[in-house]
Scaffold this motif. Structure first.
Motif, short mmCIF file in Angstrom:
data_model
loop_
_atom_site.label_atom_id
_atom_site.label_comp_id
_atom_site.label_asym_id
_atom_site.label_seq_id
_atom_site.Cartn_x
_atom_site.Cartn_y
_atom_site.Cartn_z
N PHE B 65 -36.59 -0.65 26.31
CA PHE B 65 -36.77 0.75 25.87
C PHE B 65 -36.61 1.71 27.03
CE2 PHE B 65 -37.41 -0.08 21.69
CZ PHE B 65 -38.53 -0.84 21.39
N ILE B 66 -35.59 1.47 27.81
CA ILE B 66 -35.46 2.29 29.02
C ILE B 66 -34.95 3.69 28.69
CG2 ILE B 66 -34.19 2.52 31.18
CD1 ILE B 66 -34.44 -0.28 31.64
N GLU B 67 -35.55 4.68 29.31
CA GLU B 67 -35.02 6.05 29.23
C GLU B 67 -34.90 6.54 30.67
OE1 GLU B 67 -37.41 8.57 26.70
OE2 GLU B 67 -38.08 6.82 25.61
N GLN B 68 -33.73 7.02 30.99
CA GLN B 68 -33.54 7.41 32.37
C GLN B 68 -32.70 8.68 32.45
OE1 GLN B 68 -31.98 4.22 34.66
NE2 GLN B 68 -32.60 5.11 36.61
N HIS B 69 -33.30 9.74 33.01
CA HIS B 69 -32.56 10.99 33.19
C HIS B 69 -32.90 11.55 34.55
CE1 HIS B 69 -31.98 10.94 28.87
NE2 HIS B 69 -33.25 10.76 28.73
N THR B 70 -31.94 12.25 35.17
CA THR B 70 -32.28 12.87 36.45
C THR B 70 -33.13 14.11 36.21
OG1 THR B 70 -30.22 14.07 36.35
CG2 THR B 70 -30.29 12.16 37.79
N TRP B 71 -34.02 14.34 37.12
CA TRP B 71 -34.99 15.42 36.92
C TRP B 71 -34.89 16.40 38.08
CZ3 TRP B 71 -40.74 13.97 35.60
CH2 TRP B 71 -41.37 15.08 35.07
N ALA B 72 -35.05 15.93 39.28
CA ALA B 72 -34.90 16.79 40.46
C ALA B 72 -34.21 15.95 41.53
CB ALA B 72 -36.25 17.29 40.95
N PRO B 73 -32.90 15.99 41.53
CA PRO B 73 -32.14 15.05 42.36
C PRO B 73 -32.48 15.12 43.85
CG PRO B 73 -30.69 16.28 40.92
CD PRO B 73 -32.05 16.87 40.75
N SER B 74 -32.75 16.32 44.34
CA SER B 74 -32.96 16.40 45.79
C SER B 74 -34.16 15.61 46.24
CB SER B 74 -33.12 17.86 46.20
OG SER B 74 -34.24 18.41 45.56
N LEU B 75 -35.09 15.38 45.33
CA LEU B 75 -36.26 14.60 45.71
C LEU B 75 -36.21 13.23 45.06
CD1 LEU B 75 -39.14 17.17 45.57
CD2 LEU B 75 -38.41 15.91 47.54
N ALA B 76 -35.08 12.86 44.55
CA ALA B 76 -34.93 11.56 43.89
C ALA B 76 -35.94 11.38 42.77
CB ALA B 76 -35.06 10.43 44.91
N ILE B 77 -36.26 12.48 42.12
CA ILE B 77 -37.21 12.38 41.02
C ILE B 77 -36.42 12.19 39.74
CG2 ILE B 77 -38.95 13.61 39.71
CD1 ILE B 77 -39.70 15.06 42.20
N GLU B 78 -36.77 11.13 39.04
CA GLU B 78 -36.08 10.84 37.78
C GLU B 78 -37.09 10.72 36.67
OE1 GLU B 78 -32.15 8.16 38.37
OE2 GLU B 78 -34.09 7.16 38.54
N TYR B 79 -36.62 10.98 35.47
CA TYR B 79 -37.45 10.72 34.29
C TYR B 79 -37.08 9.33 33.85
CZ TYR B 79 -39.54 11.53 29.73
OH TYR B 79 -40.32 11.46 28.61
N HIS B 80 -37.87 8.37 34.30
CA HIS B 80 -37.49 6.98 34.10
C HIS B 80 -38.64 6.23 33.46
CE1 HIS B 80 -35.71 3.12 36.14
NE2 HIS B 80 -35.59 3.12 34.83
N LEU B 81 -38.45 5.84 32.21
CA LEU B 81 -39.49 5.12 31.49
C LEU B 81 -38.98 3.74 31.09
CD1 LEU B 81 -40.65 7.81 28.90
CD2 LEU B 81 -41.40 7.52 31.22
N GLY B 82 -39.89 2.84 30.96
CA GLY B 82 -39.50 1.50 30.47
C GLY B 82 -40.76 0.68 30.29
N VAL B 83 -40.68 -0.38 29.48
CA VAL B 83 -41.85 -1.27 29.32
C VAL B 83 -41.44 -2.70 29.52
CG1 VAL B 83 -43.23 0.16 27.78
CG2 VAL B 83 -41.46 -1.31 26.83
N ASP B 84 -42.39 -3.47 30.06
CA ASP B 84 -42.25 -4.91 29.97
C ASP B 84 -43.50 -5.43 29.30
OD1 ASP B 84 -43.08 -5.73 33.45
OD2 ASP B 84 -44.21 -4.75 31.85
N GLY B 85 -43.71 -6.71 29.34
CA GLY B 85 -44.82 -7.29 28.61
C GLY B 85 -46.15 -6.71 29.04
N LEU B 86 -46.29 -6.51 30.34
CA LEU B 86 -47.54 -5.99 30.87
C LEU B 86 -47.81 -4.58 30.34
CD1 LEU B 86 -49.90 -5.81 32.90
CD2 LEU B 86 -48.23 -5.29 34.65
N SER B 87 -46.81 -3.71 30.51
CA SER B 87 -47.07 -2.33 30.08
C SER B 87 -47.24 -2.22 28.59
CB SER B 87 -45.96 -1.37 30.51
OG SER B 87 -44.93 -1.99 31.16
N ALA B 88 -46.47 -3.02 27.85
CA ALA B 88 -46.60 -2.92 26.40
C ALA B 88 -48.01 -3.28 25.98
CB ALA B 88 -45.58 -3.83 25.73
N LEU B 89 -48.54 -4.32 26.62
CA LEU B 89 -49.89 -4.71 26.28
C LEU B 89 -50.89 -3.62 26.62
CD1 LEU B 89 -51.41 -7.10 25.13
CD2 LEU B 89 -51.89 -7.84 27.46
N MET B 90 -50.66 -2.98 27.76
CA MET B 90 -51.55 -1.89 28.16
C MET B 90 -51.48 -0.73 27.19
SD MET B 90 -53.34 -2.74 30.70
CE MET B 90 -53.36 -4.38 30.05
N LEU B 91 -50.27 -0.49 26.69
CA LEU B 91 -50.14 0.59 25.71
C LEU B 91 -50.98 0.28 24.48
CD1 LEU B 91 -46.31 1.30 25.88
CD2 LEU B 91 -48.14 2.74 26.71
#
Lengths: 506, 512, 502
Positions: B65-91
């Motif tokens: 479920f990856i979502e990845q968009h640039t947000w503020a390139p000069s600071l390498a800030i991206e809107y980057h989301l994703g889940v694996d088993g660990l995060s899904a469980l935490m959700l």
């Protein structure tokens, strides 16, 4: 000497003299029994007409100045014309502000004396010969002493006139003494003749002594430190319109004279840059300038009487102008020169400054006289609540005082900027730079005391809330002056271009 | 399910949903609780979908479920989301705990709309930090969750809520500053803020040289900074002193959130950020860290034994339970593990994740019970103020007893599984630490049994005479939770099966 | 098109001055209309300028004989700051809705000040810039002296004299640069390319920089700021801290650094580790950050806390400018915008929402007033403003400060350490203010407790809500989507750096 020439060259002066005589005749002869108001109006109008005639005369002047035996005695055109036009316009404005005069019944005499003093002013602006200078100076000064004393009912007026007269007489004596030495040194009374002679013979102790004496005499006229002590008392004691005249017209004339002197005598050492002559004469001007700036601004900080505040600020402004005059010939040394800067850049800048300063000062005195009339005093406190009592007057005061402080986009700022840029533009080195820096810094200080008056007018609550009425003509003139200050400030090229048009294109 | 492709921003939806709910709740006056219930139920549904379906679609670098968009390139800030088993469980955990918390809070007299609004914002913060894969984004939600928590304690808390809230805020903020500074340094050295990229650099051994080249030999200090940030949150001894006061003074439903979900942010942070990126440094200081973890375990248990206030008992007990997670995490930081050790590592890590989930559920349930007890007796929560409750309230006794036994670690209940796996793994990897930690187990057992004995058995205390038992609604709400405890306890493979692939994947990429 | 912002503001000022007295409502709506029009122009200009570099708007020969041009132009930095001014102007009018004394004169001075500020940001001729810079001084004086509070006359005069002294220094620099370059032209481009000698730049740069930095609140020339901000009426404080201080920083960037970049070069010798003007000013900036924060922590007057926090935040801007790298300077410009919004919001809450109702700003008294319950709007608005001011991610300040820190790190890590201390102390004093003013649970003593229940405060009015929403939303939007502004700022900074600043 050709009398036709004399007549042609002195047409403006003649016009003024004729006007003076007409005023006397009309006032003492025909209007002897009329009401004061009528007499004042007629006299003032005649004065304005006289000035107008003189202006027209300047406009039609052509050819060269007046020469006697090949040496110039009176000059016309160029900076001289600018100064003369300025004197005449300011005199006319003074007359307009006279409209609600009430301090004397001798209206005709007053106007006539003003006109005659203005004549003296015109003479010294164009004089190129020591004797003519002296005659013109005395004509101007005597007129001014009389004008100061005119308010017979006021003790202050008499005291001020006495001080002015005594001081002035003494400095006239110094001046004449100095002139006599110059004659002795060079054998001629012509400014350029003297320049040539001294350049040939080189500097000598006698020259410097004579120079100091002359500077003392002229320093008095422009109220430069340390010859300024008459100014605060005179500005305070003289009737408002006389003070306005002294502060504007006589200053313009005196500075015009200094410009002539600077053009001639300061160029004495021009061909040899390292001449002690040059540095010696330049140094006196610089010392006077610096001292005036400092003393004038600092003393003004402590004043509680608005007239004295204006007097000390006048001393400060004289300092700035002297700085400019000192550098009219410029110091040619290693450094950048601008191709935009014509040789007369500093001179035009000085003229710009004195004309606009004179205009602003007349306006300032106009406002002060209205407030004085209504409240009976010129203390700071009588200005309290002015924005309620007469909003237009307060607005005029705001514009004029901010212009004097040098706030853009008003003309006072441009005049200063232009002057300082011109000084630095034609001279290189630490000395001009240091003095300009000093001048700018002291300008910043001056904002404080100008704001003190404006604070009373706009911020502090009024002691007396009754409205202040001013004569409609007075208000019209003041608004005209304020509008001019704003417009000339926003479009500096207007006046600048006009002044430059008098000079031959290089 | 139709419409679900990796193109559909389900994670963003999940994160934003509680925020929308909060906005509605703020306008709902006394219906705010209803709005909150609906929102949390919807979030739970979404979270379960995410948990169930995240492997169905293309998994990149271990994440779905990856979502990845640039947000503020000069600071390498991206809107980057994703889940694996660990995060899904935490959700899923966060959703369940929040639902429980909202359910428990049915008597918020004072400005309920603000209360539930803040709870929902907190839930959003939780979701956001569990799905973020870029530091800035993660840090934003980390910080964002602080604010509602602070106000929830400050405005609805107990008598000494002011200092408790301030201490909570200050400690966590200080930890955050350490985190921020460390990551700024990493950014300056590497130009990246992406967890995946940084983990990759660390796993190939390239990270430390890069940092040293730019900044000098500060890598260890950076690691300590990052650890400090998480140590405050988990908490780890000696940064735990904010916890008892905050847990005790917060209203119990809020404590449920704090212990059930927010504390897991710290452990998650260790697993997602600290170990992958600073694994090598952690293995260098493994021994002191193990000491601290053991101290947490033991001290937590001992302190719990000394308390008289039920909330404080459970608070310290939380510290103890999370200490096991720390123990396991630091124990598995063994460089160059052989195959046997790798198996142990996998067991330990599975144990950690399970423990996170189980402890969340159990602790939340326990505080829920305390809340109910407080409500029924007008605010009492001292252990000595109750007695013999089994007579007037048998259902409560039964259900709470189950929860207490789960906390104790009784086999058959969920609390056992996690602890068992942890100890299995840790014994092979750091047997000294494991042995000492057993003390913690023993003391915890004593504490729990004491609680049971004093609260439920013995003569009925004065004001417990007319103690009403659980209503129908409460039973309906609690039985699923208890059921879940049994379910996970008896069929742990439900969770382990979905978590284990992630565990193996993570271990494969971690370099110590 | 952007020039219309200037013209409209001055026209509005004149119209307000001519309005008959006693028509307060008309005055307000006119001012709001002019401010909104200015904002609309700013937004439209910003939009139109996306992707463009420098765009010349007006270029007239003003005084041809001296090469002075009426030159208005806009690059990315100008557009962002013009946008800030537009937002601050609208917010300022909204928060002055309750002014009853001499309303039309108030708005006349206010709009004149705004016009001057727009002018500075859009001028690309040194002389013109200076004119607008000076025009902004006098309205400030009157705004504070007439409508201010604590020690207003003293504060107004101090502010006026300090500002004027600073601009005197700039004027000397202008005269010197103009004449040294040959008195050809006063446009910034001409002066930048005039090849001013190194020795000249070595003294002219600090002179002009300090002249502008006085207005930016650089330590130790900052003392006018707390006094002035506290004494000023709300809208004036918002403008002063929000926009006028940025004039100084903008001047430092556009003029001092832009025209005299060699002035930042190393001197060739080093004194206690300081080897260039850049080190000096960076040190002063860092001192300002920490000093401002520490002093804010000790204040007992709510507004003074905000006043000193402005000094501290402006330190970040100046530090960012001294990094002379892309990221640091971008951060500095973004911080100018961000702090402008946040400071405006803080002063609005403290001044308008709280002080106008409670008539006290002392923490000791506010603590007893239970403001969280009686003025919840103010409390929550301050929470938002406070966390934004602390630099919480999600608000504009975080990205800006982050960029400045990264930029600073590339030059000298010690700067970052000190700045970091400032941030931490910043959290502390904001927290303290929040606690003491709104969330303290200090119960008044029995004889302070009102017997008949707490008196009601005036209800929150729609202009206040609108103003808070406008400012808060701006900070949040920029915090979440910094590229809205960064996309415009970054190319402009790049161009500036490429122009010779290394």
């Amino acid at each position: 000497m050709n009398y036709a020439d004399l007549f042609r060259v002195t047409l403006p002066e003649t016009a003024l003299e004729v006007a003076a005589l007409i005023v006397l005749i009309v006032d003492l002869g025909f209007l002897h029994k009329a009401a004061l108001k009528v007499r004042v109006t007629v006299a003032a109008l005649l004065g304005v007409v006289g000035c107008g005639a003189a202006l027209w005369a300047i406009g039609i002047q052509v050819g060269l100045g007046l020469y006697v035996d090949e040496s110039p005695v009176l000059a016309i055109g160029g900076g001289v014309a600018v100064a003369q036009i300025g004197i005449l316009v300011l005199t006319a404005l003074t007359f307009l502000l006279l409209i609600d005069l009430d301090f004397t019944r001798h209206v005709g005499e007053y106007v006539a004396v003003v006109l005659m003093a203005a004549t003296g002013g015109l003479l010294i602006a164009s004089a190129q010969d020591l004797l003519v200078i002296f005659v013109g100076l005395e004509l101007l000064s005597l007129g001014l002493y009389i004008l100061t004393a005119f308010s017979k009912g006021s003790g202050k007026s008499a005291e001020a006139a006495m001080k002015y007269y005594l001081f002035g007489g003494m400095s006239a004596a110094f001046l004449l003494f100095g002139f006599s030495y110059f004659y002795g040194l060079s054998g001629t009374t012509n400014l350029f003749g003297i320049q040539q002679a001294i350049w040939k013979s080189g500097p000598s102790v006698l020259f410097f002594v004579a120079w100091i004496l002359v500077v003392a005499g002229l320093g008095f006229k422009v109220a430069a430190v340390p010859f300024h002590l008459w100014a605060p008392d005179t500005y305070e004691g003289a009737p408002a319109s006389s003070a306005a005249f002294i502060a504007s017209v006589s200053k313009v004339a005196s500075f015009a004279l200094l410009i002539s002197l600077s053009n001639s005598w300061l160029r004495i050492g021009e061909r040899s840059w390292s001449g002690t002559l040059l540095t010696g004469t330049l140094l006196t001007f610089l010392v006077l300038a610096a001292a005036s700036m400092i003393v004038g601004n600092l003393a003004a900080l402590a004043q509680v009487s608005v007239r004295r505040l204006v007097a000390y600020s006048a001393i400060a402004h004289a300092g700035y102008i002297l700085l400019g005059i000192a550098f009219i010939p410029g110091i040619s040394g290693p450094g950048t020169k601008s191709d935009l800067a014509s040789p007369v850049w500093v001179e035009t800048a000085v003229l710009y400054y004195i004309l606009t300063y004179g205009l602003t000062t007349i306006g300032a005195f106009g406002v002060v006289s209205v407030v004085e009339r209504a409240t009976g005093s010129d203390r700071l406190d009588s200005f309290r609540g002015l924005h309620k009592r007469n909003p237009l007057l307060a607005a005029v005061l705001l514009v004029l005082f901010l212009s004097l402080a040098g706030i853009p986009p008003l003309v006072g700022f441009w005049a200063k900027f232009n002057l300082f840029a011109a000084v630095l533009g034609v001279s290189a080195g630490a000395v001009p730079f240091g003095l300009v820096a000093l001048a700018v810094a002291l300008s910043a200080v001056s904002l404080y005391y100008y704001l003190q008056v404006l604070k009373r007018a706009y911020v502090m609550p009024a002691i007396d809330e009754s409205p202040i009425k001013a004569h409609p003509v007075t208000m019209a003139v003041l608004l005209f002056i304020a509008a001019t200050v704003v417009i000339l400030g926003c479009f500096p090229a207007l006046l600048q271009g006009w002044i430059q048009s008098f000079y031959p294109i290089p | 399910m139709s419409g679900l492709a990796t193109g559909f921003p389900i994670l963003t939806l999940l994160t934003v949903l509680p925020l929308a709910g909060a906005a509605v709740a703020l306008c709902s006056g006394k219906h705010a609780r209803g709005v909150a219930l609906i929102t949390t139920l919807a979030s739970l549904a979404l979270a379960l979908v995410v948990w169930a379906e995240w492997t169905r679609f293309p998994v990149i670098g271990g994440y779905g479920f990856i979502e990845q968009h640039t947000w503020a390139p000069s600071l390498a800030i991206e809107y980057h989301l994703g889940v694996d088993g660990l995060s899904a469980l935490m959700l899923v955990l966060s959703a369940i705990v929040t639902l429980m918390s909202v359910d428990a809070a049915h008597r918020v007299h004072h400005q309920p709309e603000l209360y539930f609004g803040l709870v929902l914002v907190l839930e959003s913060g939780l979701f956001g930090s569990f799905t973020a894969l870029n530091f800035f984004h993660w840090f934003l939600f980390w910080e964002l969750s602080l604010i509602p928590a602070f106000f929830l304690i400050k405005l609805w808390g107990g008598a000494r809520r002011g200092p408790a809230a301030t201490q909570f805020f200050v400690y966590t903020m200080a930890g955050s500053v350490a985190l921020l500074v460390a990551f700024l340094a990493i950014f300056v050295a590497t130009g990246s803020m992406d967890f995946g990229q940084l983990a990759f650099l660390a796993s190939t051994g390239a990270l430390e040289p890069m940092v040293t080249a730019h900044l000098g030999p500060v890598m260890l200090w950076l690691a300590i900074g990052v650890l400090a940030g998480f140590a405050v949150k988990v908490p780890m001894f000696p940064f735990h002193t904010w916890l008892p006061a905050a847990y005790a003074e917060a209203p119990s439903p809020v404590t449920m959130l704090l212990t059930g979900a927010m504390s897991k942010m710290g452990v998650y942070g260790l697993l997602r950020i600290a170990i992958p990126i600073f694994g090598h440094q952690i293995s260098q200081i493994r021994t002191p860290l193990l000491v601290l973890a053991v101290a947490t375990v033991v001290m937590g248990a001992w302190a719990a034994a000394a308390q008289k206030d039920l909330k404080r008992i459970f608070a310290y007990s939380s510290v103890n339970h999370l200490g096991y997670c720390l123990l396991a995490i630091f124990a598995l930081a063994v460089p160059a593990a052989g195959t046997a050790a790798q198996t142990s590592q996998a067991m330990a890590l599975n144990g950690v994740i399970l423990q996170m989930f189980n402890h969340g559920i159990t602790a939340a349930a326990l505080f829920w019970f305390v809340a109910m007890m407080q409500q029924r007796t007008g605010g009492h929560r001292g252990i000595d103020q109750f007695g013999g409750l089994r007579k007037p309230a048998p259902v409560l006794t039964g259900l709470m007893g189950i929860a207490l036994f789960s906390s104790l670690g009784l086999p058959g209940l969920n609390g056992f599984v996690g602890e068992f796996l942890i100890f299995r793994g840790v014994f092979s990897l750091a047997w000294v630490a494991a042995t000492v930690s057993v003390l913690g187990l023993l003391v915890t057992a004593t504490v729990i049994l004491t609680v049971i004995q004093k609260v439920f058995w013995g003569p009925v205390a004065n004001h417990c005479e007319g103690f009403p038992d659980l209503h129908h609604n409460e039973r309906m709400a609690l039985i699923p939770v208890i059921g879940l405890m049994f379910l996970v306890g008896l069929v742990p493979s439900l969770i382990v099966d979905s978590v284990n692939p992630t565990v193996l994947n993570l271990l494969a990429h971690w370099r110590f | 098109m952007l020039a219309w912002a200037i013209y409209l503001s001055f026209a509005g000022a004149l119209a307000e001055a001519l309005l008959p007295k006693g028509r307060a409502a008309l005055s307000r709506w006119l001012a709001l209309a002019v401010a909104v029009a200015g904002l609309a122009v700013a937004v439209a200009g910003y939009w139109a300028g996306i992707g463009q570099g420098r765009v010349t708007i007006v270029d007239l020969a003003w005084v041809p004989s001296m090469g002075i041009h009426f030159l208005l132009a806009a690059d990315g930095i100008s557009r962002v700051l013009v946008l800030l001014t537009g937002i601050a102007a609208v917010a300022g009018v909204l928060f002055s809705w309750n002014i009853e004394l001499r309303t039309n004169e108030f708005f006349a001075f206010f709009l004149a000040l705004i016009g001057g500020v727009y002018g500075v940001f859009l001028s690309f001729d040194f002389f013109l810039l200076f004119v607008f810079y000076e025009i902004a001084i006098v309205p400030k004086y009157f705004l504070i002296a007439i409508w201010g509070s604590t020690r207003r006359e003293y504060a107004a005069m101090k502010l006026a004299i300090y500002s004027f002294a600073g601009s005197a220094m700039v004027l000397i620099g202008l005269l010197a640069a103009y004449t040294t370059a040959g008195s050809h032209s006063t446009t910034l481009d001409a002066l930048a390319h005039a090849g001013l000698p190194l020795s000249f730049q070595f003294w002219c740069f600090p002179l002009v920089f300090v002249g502008f930095a006085i207005l930016a609140g650089m330590w130790p020339f900052h003392t006018w700021a707390p006094t002035g901000h506290v004494a000023a009426p709300t809208a004036a404080s918002m403008l002063l801290a929000g926009v006028v201080m940025k004039l100084g920083a903008y001047g430092c960037l556009r003029v001092a650094i832009g025209l005299f970049p060699r002035g930042l070069d190393p001197w060739g010798f080093s004194l206690l580790g300081i080897a260039s003007w850049r080190d000096v000013f960076a040190l002063l900036a860092v001192i300002g950050i920490v000093y401002g924060a520490l002093v804010a922590l000790a204040q007992t007057d709510f507004k003074f806390v905000i006043g000193y926090s402005s000094v501290s935040h402006m330190g970040f801007v100046l530090l960012g400018l001294m990094t002379l790298n892309q990221i640091g300077m971008t951060g500095a410009v973004l911080q100018m915008f961000s702090h402008g919004i946040i400071a405006g919001l803080l002063f609005a809450i403290v001044g308008r929402i709280v002080y106008d109702r409670t008539h006290t700003r002392q923490f000791a008294e506010l603590e007893k007033m239970h403001l969280a319950k009686r003025l919840p709007f103010a409390a929550w608005a301050f929470v938002v403003a406070g966390v934004a001011s602390m630099g919480l991610p999600g608000f504009s300040g975080f990205v800006a400060e982050l960029q400045v820190l990264v930029g600073a790190w590339q030059v000298n890590p010690w700067w970052v350490a000190a700045a970091g201390v400032g941030i931490v102390v910043g959290v502390a004093y904001t927290w303290r203010a929040l606690q003491k003013a709104f969330f303290a649970d200090v119960l008044p003593t029995p004889n302070e407790h009102p017997r008949t229940g707490w008196p009601k405060f005036e209800p929150i009015t729609w202009p206040e809500v609108t103003g808070v929403a406008l400012l808060g939303a701006t900070s949040l939007i920029v915090g979440l989507w910094p590229s809205i502004l960064l996309d415009t700022i970054e190319p402009a900074v790049k161009a500036l750096l490429a122009g010779g600043v290394q």
